[in-house]
Design a protein around this motif. Structure first.
Motif, PDB file in Angstrom:
ATOM      1  N   ILE A  22       0.839  -1.209   0.000  1.00  0.00           N
ATOM      2  CA  ILE A  22       0.000   0.000   0.000  1.00  0.00           C
ATOM      3  C   ILE A  22       0.869   1.253   0.000  1.00  0.00           C
ATOM      4  O   ILE A  22       0.609   2.206  -0.742  1.00  0.00           O
ATOM      5  N   THR A  23       1.928   1.240   0.802  1.00  0.00           N
ATOM      6  CA  THR A  23       2.799   2.412   0.874  1.00  0.00           C
ATOM      7  C   THR A  23       3.528   2.641  -0.441  1.00  0.00           C
ATOM      8  O   THR A  23       3.676   3.782  -0.891  1.00  0.00           O
ATOM      9  N   LEU A  24       3.970   1.564  -1.080  1.00  0.00           N
ATOM     10  CA  LEU A  24       4.615   1.706  -2.396  1.00  0.00           C
ATOM     11  C   LEU A  24       3.656   2.312  -3.418  1.00  0.00           C
ATOM     12  O   LEU A  24       4.042   3.180  -4.207  1.00  0.00           O
ATOM     13  N   ALA A  25       2.409   1.871  -3.394  1.00  0.00           N
ATOM     14  CA  ALA A  25       1.416   2.402  -4.338  1.00  0.00           C
ATOM     15  C   ALA A  25       1.180   3.893  -4.099  1.00  0.00           C
ATOM     16  O   ALA A  25       1.132   4.684  -5.050  1.00  0.00           O
ATOM     17  N   LEU A  26       1.059   4.280  -2.846  1.00  0.00           N
ATOM     18  CA  LEU A  26       0.836   5.699  -2.532  1.00  0.00           C
ATOM     19  C   LEU A  26       2.049   6.552  -2.886  1.00  0.00           C
ATOM     20  O   LEU A  26       1.907   7.662  -3.406  1.00  0.00           O
ATOM     21  N   SER A  27       3.251   6.033  -2.612  1.00  0.00           N
ATOM     22  CA  SER A  27       4.452   6.802  -2.961  1.00  0.00           C
ATOM     23  C   SER A  27       4.571   6.937  -4.478  1.00  0.00           C
ATOM     24  O   SER A  27       4.981   7.978  -4.982  1.00  0.00           O
ATOM     25  N   GLU A  55       5.617   9.691  -9.087  1.00  0.00           N
ATOM     26  CA  GLU A  55       5.519   9.476 -10.538  1.00  0.00           C
ATOM     27  C   GLU A  55       4.442  10.340 -11.184  1.00  0.00           C
ATOM     28  O   GLU A  55       4.655  10.924 -12.238  1.00  0.00           O
ATOM     29  N   LEU A  56       3.294  10.405 -10.556  1.00  0.00           N
ATOM     30  CA  LEU A  56       2.175  11.105 -11.181  1.00  0.00           C
ATOM     31  C   LEU A  56       2.110  12.580 -10.809  1.00  0.00           C
ATOM     32  O   LEU A  56       1.545  13.376 -11.562  1.00  0.00           O
ATOM     33  N   ILE A  57       2.673  12.945  -9.670  1.00  0.00           N
ATOM     34  CA  ILE A  57       2.590  14.344  -9.248  1.00  0.00           C
ATOM     35  C   ILE A  57       3.948  15.047  -9.379  1.00  0.00           C
ATOM     36  O   ILE A  57       4.130  15.914 -10.217  1.00  0.00           O
ATOM     37  N   LEU A  58       4.917  14.664  -8.523  1.00  0.00           N
ATOM     38  CA  LEU A  58       6.189  15.401  -8.466  1.00  0.00           C
ATOM     39  C   LEU A  58       6.930  15.454  -9.795  1.00  0.00           C
ATOM     40  O   LEU A  58       7.391  16.525 -10.203  1.00  0.00           O
ATOM     41  N   LYS A  59       7.081  14.322 -10.459  1.00  0.00           N
ATOM     42  CA  LYS A  59       7.838  14.320 -11.721  1.00  0.00           C
ATOM     43  C   LYS A  59       7.208  15.264 -12.743  1.00  0.00           C
ATOM     44  O   LYS A  59       7.920  15.976 -13.449  1.00  0.00           O
ATOM     45  N   ASN A  60       5.892  15.297 -12.804  1.00  0.00           N
ATOM     46  CA  ASN A  60       5.210  16.140 -13.789  1.00  0.00           C
ATOM     47  C   ASN A  60       5.180  17.609 -13.393  1.00  0.00           C
ATOM     48  O   ASN A  60       5.204  18.485 -14.256  1.00  0.00           O
ATOM     49  N   VAL A  61       5.140  17.886 -12.111  1.00  0.00           N
ATOM     50  CA  VAL A  61       5.155  19.282 -11.655  1.00  0.00           C
ATOM     51  C   VAL A  61       6.549  19.879 -11.836  1.00  0.00           C
ATOM     52  O   VAL A  61       6.704  20.992 -12.344  1.00  0.00           O
ATOM     53  N   ILE A  62       7.575  19.125 -11.453  1.00  0.00           N
ATOM     54  CA  ILE A  62       8.951  19.637 -11.524  1.00  0.00           C
ATOM     55  C   ILE A  62       9.497  19.555 -12.949  1.00  0.00           C
ATOM     56  O   ILE A  62      10.193  20.456 -13.403  1.00  0.00           O
TER      57      ILE A  62
END
Length: 176
Positions: free
Chosen positions: A62-67, A72-79
């Motif tokens: 579960i923690t791997l999925a949330l991270s 992958e879906l938020i930080l990489k695309n924002v930065i």
């Protein structure tokens, strides 16, 4: 010197001083273990199948999925930071060029998330998993697909998610 110059200095130091035939073969193998979180998913599933370790496996999965959602879906695309080999196209990669952005390193985030959870649970595999996490993190630098700051961010994010996953798991168990 700005941070990107420092990053390239470290990457180029690795290429000039540590590059050798053995590591040219070993590092692609190590990095493949982290592709798509493969090794961590396998460990999670194995633990889920063993009643004694089921809680560790569920927490890890579960923690791997949330991270993954976070990095992958938020930080990489924002930065949206380009990878080192994109910024230095003269470099010849030892692996197929990964797609997507560079910051943070997902391989490193997942690896340190797994290592942290196993340390929190005092699992017997914690030291070998930490060694593998360090090797995977270094492989991303050696293979020139991440900057040192990408890897450092991955370590920090992975540790934070691991700790949070462990704390939440403990709170859920206490409520039941």
């Amino acid at each position: 010197m700005n941070i990107t110059q420092i990053d390239f200095f470290i990457l180029n130091f690795i290429q000039e001083h540590l590059r050798c035939a053995f590591l040219d073969g070993f590092m692609p193998f190590i990095t493949k273990l982290g592709n798509a979180g493969f090794i961590w998913i396998v460990i999670s599933v194995v633990f889920i199948c063993i009643p004694k370790y089921r809680r560790v496996g569920l927490t890890l999965g579960i923690t791997l999925a949330l991270s993954f959602v976070c990095y992958e879906l938020i930080l990489k695309n924002v930065i949206a930071r380009p990878r080192p080999f994109v910024q230095n196209p003269a470099f010849v990669l030892l692996i197929k060029a990964p797609s997507g952005f560079s910051f943070p390193s997902g391989h490193t985030t997942s690896a340190f998330c797994a290592a942290t959870i196993l340390f929190c649970f005092k699992n017997k595999l914690r030291v070998p998993v930490l060694v593998l996490a360090i090797l995977i993190a270094f492989s991303r630098l050696y293979l020139y697909v991440h900057f040192p700051t990408d890897v450092l961010a991955g370590i920090i994010i992975g540790i934070l998610f691991g700790i949070i996953g462990f704390i939440v798991s403990n709170k859920i168990v206490r409520k039941n």
